[in-house]
Motif scaffolding. Structure first.
Motif, mmCIF file in Angstrom:
data_model
loop_
_atom_site.group_PDB
_atom_site.id
_atom_site.type_symbol
_atom_site.label_atom_id
_atom_site.label_comp_id
_atom_site.label_asym_id
_atom_site.label_seq_id
_atom_site.Cartn_x
_atom_site.Cartn_y
_atom_site.Cartn_z
ATOM 1 N N ARG A 67 0.867 -1.185 0.000
ATOM 2 C CA ARG A 67 0.000 0.000 0.000
ATOM 3 C C ARG A 67 0.905 1.237 0.000
ATOM 4 N N ASN A 68 0.843 1.962 -1.074
ATOM 5 C CA ASN A 68 1.685 3.147 -1.237
ATOM 6 C C ASN A 68 0.812 4.397 -1.100
ATOM 7 N N VAL A 69 1.119 5.225 -0.117
ATOM 8 C CA VAL A 69 0.308 6.428 0.116
ATOM 9 C C VAL A 69 0.797 7.611 -0.708
ATOM 10 N N THR A 70 1.716 7.354 -1.640
ATOM 11 C CA THR A 70 2.270 8.448 -2.431
ATOM 12 C C THR A 70 1.198 9.148 -3.257
ATOM 13 N N ASP A 71 0.293 8.350 -3.855
ATOM 14 C CA ASP A 71 -0.793 8.954 -4.643
ATOM 15 C C ASP A 71 -1.656 9.861 -3.771
ATOM 16 N N GLN A 72 -1.961 9.378 -2.560
ATOM 17 C CA GLN A 72 -2.759 10.182 -1.636
ATOM 18 C C GLN A 72 -2.004 11.444 -1.239
ATOM 19 N N LEU A 73 -0.692 11.298 -1.027
ATOM 20 C CA LEU A 73 0.130 12.456 -0.676
ATOM 21 C C LEU A 73 0.132 13.471 -1.810
ATOM 22 N N LYS A 74 0.229 12.977 -3.040
ATOM 23 C CA LYS A 74 0.228 13.879 -4.190
ATOM 24 C C LYS A 74 -1.109 14.610 -4.300
ATOM 25 N N GLN A 75 -2.210 13.884 -4.077
ATOM 26 C CA GLN A 75 -3.531 14.515 -4.122
ATOM 27 C C GLN A 75 -3.665 15.579 -3.039
ATOM 28 N N ASN A 76 -3.134 15.296 -1.851
ATOM 29 C CA ASN A 76 -3.183 16.271 -0.766
ATOM 30 C C ASN A 76 -2.388 17.517 -1.116
ATOM 31 N N GLN A 77 -1.231 17.317 -1.766
ATOM 32 C CA GLN A 77 -0.414 18.454 -2.162
ATOM 33 C C GLN A 77 -1.121 19.288 -3.228
ATOM 34 N N GLN A 78 -1.789 18.614 -4.168
ATOM 35 C CA GLN A 78 -2.537 19.334 -5.194
ATOM 36 C C GLN A 78 -3.697 20.109 -4.571
ATOM 37 N N PHE A 79 -4.377 19.482 -3.611
ATOM 38 C CA PHE A 79 -5.461 20.169 -2.917
ATOM 39 C C PHE A 79 -4.950 21.389 -2.165
ATOM 40 N N ALA A 80 -3.785 21.218 -1.525
ATOM 41 C CA ALA A 80 -3.188 22.345 -0.797
ATOM 42 C C ALA A 80 -2.834 23.481 -1.750
ATOM 43 N N GLY A 81 -2.365 23.127 -2.957
ATOM 44 C CA GLY A 81 -2.047 24.149 -3.950
ATOM 45 C C GLY A 81 -3.284 24.913 -4.400
ATOM 46 N N VAL A 82 -4.365 24.170 -4.660
ATOM 47 C CA VAL A 82 -5.625 24.824 -5.057
ATOM 48 C C VAL A 82 -6.145 25.702 -3.926
ATOM 49 N N LEU A 83 -6.050 25.194 -2.691
ATOM 50 C CA LEU A 83 -6.505 25.971 -1.531
ATOM 51 C C LEU A 83 -5.687 27.250 -1.390
ATOM 52 N N GLN A 84 -4.396 27.158 -1.680
ATOM 53 C CA GLN A 84 -3.538 28.342 -1.596
ATOM 54 C C GLN A 84 -3.959 29.388 -2.627
ATOM 55 N N ILE A 85 -4.333 28.933 -3.830
ATOM 56 C CA ILE A 85 -4.787 29.860 -4.876
ATOM 57 C C ILE A 85 -6.089 30.545 -4.441
ATOM 58 N N ILE A 86 -7.019 29.756 -3.866
ATOM 59 C CA ILE A 86 -8.288 30.322 -3.405
ATOM 60 C C ILE A 86 -8.042 31.360 -2.317
ATOM 61 N N ILE A 87 -7.163 31.015 -1.374
ATOM 62 C CA ILE A 87 -6.849 31.953 -0.289
ATOM 63 C C ILE A 87 -6.213 33.224 -0.847
ATOM 64 N N SER A 88 -5.375 33.062 -1.880
ATOM 65 C CA SER A 88 -4.739 34.234 -2.492
ATOM 66 C C SER A 88 -5.778 35.159 -3.107
ATOM 67 N N PHE A 89 -6.806 34.576 -3.748
ATOM 68 C CA PHE A 89 -7.881 35.399 -4.316
ATOM 69 C C PHE A 89 -8.621 36.161 -3.215
#
Length: 299
Positions: free
Chosen positions: A153-175
Motif C-alpha cells: 500500500r503506497n500512500v504516495t498517490d494520496q500524498l500527491k492529491q493532498n499536495q494538489q489540494f493544498a495548492g488549489v486551496l492556496q490559490i483560493i486563499i490568495s484570491f
C-alpha cells in the motif's frame, strides 16, 4: 506492507544493507522513542497514537502510564501524531521482539512499514515501491505474476492529491487576500472622498490664503496614508493575536500551531499603505482643483 512519506532514512538503503525483514521492522519502530535496547531486551514499552491517548487518558498525561494489552502491562514512552488521519493515530507501536515474546516466540511478521524521504518526490516513491516489490518477491520466492503473494500500500498517490489540494486551496486563499486588499483600497478611497467633501470650505479658505494645489494634495495624501497605516497595523496585530490564541485548539481538525509569516504580514501591510496612498490621490486631486470662491459657498 506500507510505504509512508515521512522524514526517515531512505528505505532503499535498508533494502541493500539489511537483507532481512526483521531489520526493516526494527528500523520502522526505532522512529518512535523505541530504540535498539528495547528490541534487544524485549522491554514492554509502547508508543501510542494521539487518538489512543485521547480515548484512554482524556486530558491526563499518558507518558509513564501503563496499558494492559493481552494480559501484559506496557509502559507508554511516547505519543505520536500522524498527518495521515484518524486511522494512523489509533495505532500502538512496540518492538517486534516484545510482540514475539507475547505471542510465545513466534517469528511471524504481519506487516512492515517503510518510510522514504520526501525529497525523492512522487517519481522516486513509485520507483521505490517497484524496487521493494521486486526485492521481496525474489527474497521470498513469490511469482511476479501472483497478485496475492504480497500487497504493498503506497500512500504516495494520496500524498500527491493532498499536495494538489493544498495548492488549489492556496490559490483560493490568495484570491480572498487580493479581494480583501481591493476592498480596503475602495474603503479608504470612499473615506477620503467623504473627508474632502466635509472639508470643502476649509480647503477653499486655505487656497484663498495662498495654499498651492500641491500642498492641498500633500495634506490629503498624508491623511490617507496615516489612516491606512494605523488601520493596517491594528488589523495585523489582531490577526496575529487571534492565531496565537488558537494554539492547539484546532488539532482535532489536523490544524496545529496556526501562524502567519511575519514577512508576509508586513509585506501585505506595506502594500495596503501604498495602495491606500494611491486611492487617496483621486479625492486629493479633486480637492486641489476646487476654486476658492466655489469652496467658500459650499454648505
Amino acid at each position: 506492507f506500507y510505504l509512508l512519506g515521512a522524514p526517515f532514512a531512505a528505505a532503499l538503503q535498508i533494502i541493500v544493507y539489511a537483507g532481512a525483514i526483521m531489520v526493516l521492522f526494527v528500523f520502522a519502530v526505532m522512529i518512535f522513542n523505541i530504540n535498539q535496547s528495547d528490541i534487544d531486551n524485549k522491554t514492554k514499552n509502547i508508543v501510542i497514537g494521539r487518538l489512543v491517548k485521547k480515548d484512554l487518558f482524556k486530558a491526563n498525561k499518558a507518558l509513564g502510564e501503563f496499558i494492559d494489552l493481552g494480559g501484559s502491562s506496557f509502559r507508554v514512552v511516547g505519543v505520536f501524531q500522524d498527518d495521515g488521519g484518524d486511522r494512523e493515530e489509533r495505532i500502538i507501536y512496540m518492538s517486534y521482539t516484545s510482540r514475539q515474546r507475547q505471542d510465545k516466540a513466534t517469528d511471524k511478521v504481519d506487516q512492515i512499514i517503510v518510510g522514504f524521504k520526501p525529497e525523492i518526490g512522487y517519481a522516486g516513491a513509485m520507483a521505490l515501491e517497484k524496487s521493494l516489490n521486486t526485492y521481496f518477491r525474489e527474497k521470498k520466492y513469490i511469482s511476479p505474476k501472483d497478485p496475492n503473494g504480497m500487497y504493498i500500500r503506497n500512500v504516495t498517490d494520496q500524498l500527491k492529491q493532498n499536495q494538489q489540494f493544498a495548492g488549489v486551496l492556496q490559490i483560493i486563499i490568495s484570491f480572498f487576500c487580493i479581494g480583501t486588499l481591493i476592498a480596503g483600497i475602495i474603503g479608504i478611497s470612499n473615506i477620503m472622498v467623504f473627508v474632502v467633501k466635509e472639508r470643502t470650505k476649509e480647503i477653499g479658505i486655505r487656497k484663498a490664503l495662498g495654499a498651492t494645489p500641491r500642498s492641498v494634495i500633500g495634506t490629503i495624501l498624508l491623511e490617507s496614508i496615516f489612516i491606512t497605516t494605523i488601520s493596517g497595523f491594528i488589523g495585523m496585530m489582531i490577526g496575529v493575536g487571534i492565531l496565537t490564541g488558537l494554539g492547539d485548539t484546532l488539532k482535532d481538525y489536523f490544524i496545529t500551531d496556526p501562524y502567519i509569516d511575519m514577512g508576509i504580514a508586513i509585506a501585505s501591510t506595506i502594500m495596503l499603505i501604498i495602495f491606500g496612498g494611491i486611492a487617496g490621490y483621486i479625492p486629493a486631486k479633486r480637492a486641489a482643483d476646487i476654486k476658492p470662491i466655489v469652496a467658500l459657498r459650499d454648505e
